[in-house]
Design a protein around this motif. Structure first.
Motif, short mmCIF file in Angstrom:
data_model
loop_
_atom_site.label_atom_id
_atom_site.label_comp_id
_atom_site.label_asym_id
_atom_site.label_seq_id
_atom_site.Cartn_x
_atom_site.Cartn_y
_atom_site.Cartn_z
N GLU A 104 0.84 -1.22 0.00
CA GLU A 104 0.00 0.00 0.00
C GLU A 104 0.86 1.26 0.00
O GLU A 104 0.53 2.25 -0.64
CB GLU A 104 -0.93 -0.01 1.22
N PHE A 108 1.15 4.08 -3.22
CA PHE A 108 0.52 5.34 -2.79
C PHE A 108 0.54 6.44 -3.87
O PHE A 108 -0.50 7.03 -4.18
CB PHE A 108 1.18 5.82 -1.49
N ALA A 111 -1.93 5.58 -6.59
CA ALA A 111 -3.32 5.68 -6.11
C ALA A 111 -3.76 7.14 -6.00
O ALA A 111 -4.91 7.48 -6.30
CB ALA A 111 -3.46 4.99 -4.77
N ILE A 112 -2.82 8.00 -5.59
CA ILE A 112 -3.11 9.44 -5.52
C ILE A 112 -3.44 9.95 -6.93
O ILE A 112 -4.40 10.70 -7.14
CB ILE A 112 -1.89 10.22 -4.96
N GLY A 115 -6.73 8.12 -8.14
CA GLY A 115 -7.90 8.29 -7.27
C GLY A 115 -8.36 6.98 -6.63
O GLY A 115 -9.33 6.96 -5.88
N ARG A 116 -7.67 5.87 -6.93
CA ARG A 116 -8.01 4.58 -6.33
C ARG A 116 -6.85 3.60 -6.56
O ARG A 116 -5.97 3.87 -7.37
CB ARG A 116 -9.30 4.02 -6.92
N GLU A 117 -6.90 2.51 -5.83
CA GLU A 117 -5.87 1.48 -5.99
C GLU A 117 -6.31 0.52 -7.08
O GLU A 117 -7.27 -0.23 -6.88
CB GLU A 117 -5.68 0.72 -4.67
N MET B 1 -11.73 10.44 -4.22
CA MET B 1 -12.74 10.27 -3.17
C MET B 1 -12.66 8.87 -2.57
O MET B 1 -12.63 8.70 -1.36
CB MET B 1 -14.12 10.52 -3.77
N LEU B 2 -12.58 7.88 -3.48
CA LEU B 2 -12.54 6.48 -3.05
C LEU B 2 -11.27 6.20 -2.24
O LEU B 2 -11.31 5.56 -1.18
CB LEU B 2 -12.59 5.58 -4.29
N TYR B 3 -10.15 6.72 -2.73
CA TYR B 3 -8.88 6.48 -2.06
C TYR B 3 -8.80 7.29 -0.76
O TYR B 3 -8.28 6.79 0.25
CB TYR B 3 -7.73 6.83 -3.01
N PHE B 316 -7.08 16.82 -1.44
CA PHE B 316 -7.10 15.41 -1.04
C PHE B 316 -6.92 15.29 0.48
O PHE B 316 -7.61 14.51 1.13
CB PHE B 316 -5.96 14.68 -1.77
#
Lengths: 224, 400
Positions: A104, A108, A111-112, A115-117, B1-3, B316
């Motif tokens: 994770e 990172f 994902a930033i 907006g998601r992994e 948003m999800l993260y 964020f």
């Protein structure tokens, strides 16, 4: 091919009476694919230079250009995005997120950005960790890793978004000799294989000797 | 948003004991909010049921007729009239009964003939108010059936229902006969078939109930009514319904609020007390959430610095901590509402409110409102600390 250029870079801290000039008209050019060591005594301005090159701080005056983008005039939001896409960091104290696993932490920056992994990011992150010799520690909580393992996770995180430049501030400063050499071997390997540019700030001449170029900062300028 | 949501929830689950304590604090605030809503609402319901619930909400009563001048005089005339004990009749009122009954706001209609009279038993005499009700509609306005302490509420010709105090004053018991004389001077011998106890001295001592036909005989009114009492589903709609009935029938109607202004004022003051208490509960929740988020942002300053260095925008960072506050608010709101509902379950329902019990109305717990306000309050409380966190200098934060 030039990756970044700084010209006549000045950075001062404090107000008029207590003003401290840390960088005094520093000039520097880094070529793509270079592996350079940044040497100099404490207070010479190494960390300030790295911070400005990493777009975490703006210079008081001077020019800072990377990949043809004039970063001295960019907004905070633009600098943040630029940093995410083109620059990786390795800090002395690894600075991992302790409540997250090794994987994770590595994914990172991606994902930033996304907006998601994503599954792709997870696969890529796991691959990087295997490359760092941490295949067995992919899902380990970061807080449970040893110092050397944490620093290798930090290197993997810095490489995750395939940045053109990785800035490392004393990356081996907090490691034993064996772990330090292991981390430097990995950095050298990535530099050779991927062509990623590394600028490594260090006090350790042995570590510096593993880099092809040595840049010495003294009194707020590049000397020699 | 999800993260951002993932990071926020991970921060909460990382320190479970601290989060549990925080959620508990919010839940206690929500519980107080719900308990106060149910108590204030139930109390108002109880008071209304015991006061306005047992009275006519709209009353149609004939206006007194101006005295008739027998001779015409020149100049100024001073007219003196003895007070009359006989009510003027609503002569055509029976024609409008079905119209009023059909109104959707109307719960019950009670046509009545009322007047004064005396009750005699041997040498004992009591002045009373005689109320004639339609048989079968004895409890349409006042819940007479609920107040019966002896006998039967059913009215028919030749029977009378008395208050307990009046029965004691005259030494009457069920089945005994009593002589009634109306203000018109008409006598009737009535049999006591029911004794009630309302708890209000005046009603228990000075009112008697007879059937409408008995009242017609006593007051010599073969036609018409002296008043029509109307009960509404929503007693707060009385003013509007009164105006509507007057427009519909042309009969003079009066809302209970004309005489019940003080009661409404007291209930309003009580409701305002409730609002204050609920506001304080909400302020406590907001302060609790704000301080916890502030603490969290201080504790996680180095991590905020790392996030920013890795390319996380200020927006964020704000989102992470606001979502953390929102999750705390939502969890605390849901837990508090659930505990509040369970805690209110053992209390009697509003229909079973009795003197001596705490009148808490479980249906007035404002559960949805409590959850929504807590959620909004928690989000609002998180914004300032989250914005402060987003302004953290990453270089300084990483160095900490």
């Amino acid at each position: 091919m030039t990756l970044l250029t700084v010209a006549n870079l000045v950075k001062t801290f404090g107000s008029e009476q207590t003003e401290t000039r840390v960088l005094r008209g520093l000039d520097l050019t880094l070529e793509k694919g270079q592996m350079a060591a940044l040497l100099g005594p404490s207070g010479s301005g190494k960390s300030t230079l790295l911070t400005i090159l990493g777009t975490l701080m703006q210079p008081t005056s001077g020019q800072h250009t990377m990949l043809g983008v004039d970063l001295t005039r960019a907004s905070d939001a633009d600098l943040t995005q630029f940093r995410n896409q083109h620059i990786g960091f390795v800090f002395q104290f690894h600075n991992l997120l302790p409540d997250f696993t090794a994987l994770e932490n590595v994914i990172f920056p991606t994902a930033i950005r996304d907006g998601r992994e994503t599954a792709k990011a997870r696969a890529c992150g796991a691959e990087l960790l295997i490359r760092m010799g941490l295949g067995e520690r992919v899902h380990f909580p970061a807080a449970n890793l040893s110092g050397g393992q944490k620093q290798r996770v930090a290197v993997a995180r810095a490489l995750m978004n395939a940045p053109e430049l990785v800035l490392a501030d004393e990356p081996t400063g907090n490691l034993d000799r064996a772990s330090a050499l292991q981390v430097m071997d990995l950095i050298g390997q990535i530099n050779r294989d991927e062509g990623t540019t590394f600028l490594i700030s260090t006090h350790d001449e042995k570590i510096a000797s593993t880099c092809k170029r040595q840049i010495v900062v003294a009194d707020g300028k590049v000397s020699g | 948003m999800l993260y951002a949501f993932k990071i926020a929830s991970r921060y909460l689950t990382a320190s479970k004991a601290q989060t549990a304590l925080l959620v508990l604090g919010v839940a206690v605030g929500v519980f107080i909010f719900i308990f106060m809503s149910a108590l204030i609402g139930g109390l108002a319901e109880f008071i209304m049921a015991r006061t306005a619930g047992d009275i006519s909400h709209v009353t149609l009563q004939a206006e007194p007729v101006d005295p008739v001048l027998l001779h015409s005089f020149t100049g100024t005339t001073l007219l003196v009239q003895e007070p009359s004990t006989q009510k003027d009749a609503l002569r055509d009122a029976t024609n409008f009964l079905s119209l009023i009954t059909d109104l959707p706001q109307v719960k019950a209609v009670s046509p009545q003939i009322a007047g004064s009279g005396v009750l005699r038993r041997g040498t004992k005499v009591a002045q009373v108010s005689i109320i004639g009700l339609e048989p079968g509609q004895e409890s349409a306005i006042l819940d007479l059936a609920g107040y019966m302490v002896g006998g039967d509420v059913q009215l028919r010709s030749g029977v009378v229902l008395l208050g307990k105090q009046l029965a004691e004053d005259l030494g009457l018991t069920l089945g005994q006969s009593v002589q009634v004389q109306s203000a018109n001077g008409i006598d009737a011998a009535l049999s006591v078939t029911g004794i009630y106890q309302i708890g209000a001295g005046g009603l228990d001592r000075r009112s008697i109930y007879v059937s409408l036909s008995t009242a017609r005989t006593l007051f010599a009114m073969p036609q018409g009514l002296t008043r029509i009492e109307v009960k509404l589903f929503d007693l707060y709609a009385a003013d509007a319904v009164t105006a509507h009935i007057t427009a519909l029938t042309g009969l003079p109607a009066k809302s209970w609020t004309e005489d019940g202004a003080q009661l409404l004022e007291a209930l309003s003051a009580q409701a305002q007390t409730g609002y204050f208490l609920k506001t304080f509960a909400m302020i406590t929740i907001i302060i609790g959430v704000a301080s916890s988020i502030l603490l969290s942002t201080y504790r996680r300053r180095p991590e905020i610095g790392i996030m920013r260095a890795m390319g996380a925008s200020r927006r964020f960072v704000v989102l992470v901590f606001v979502l953390q506050g929102a999750l705390i608010g939502l969890l605390g709101g849901l837990c508090g509402a659930a505990v509040g509902y369970l805690a209110l379950l053992p209390f009697p329902t509003r229909d079973a409110f009795r003197s001596g019990t705490l009148p808490i109305d479980i249906t007035q717990g404002s559960y949805g409102l409590a959850i929504a306000l807590t959620f909004i309050g928690a989000v609002a409380a998180s914004i300032l600390p989250a914005r402060a966190a987003a302004r953290v200098d990453p270089v300084t934060a990483i160095g900490q």
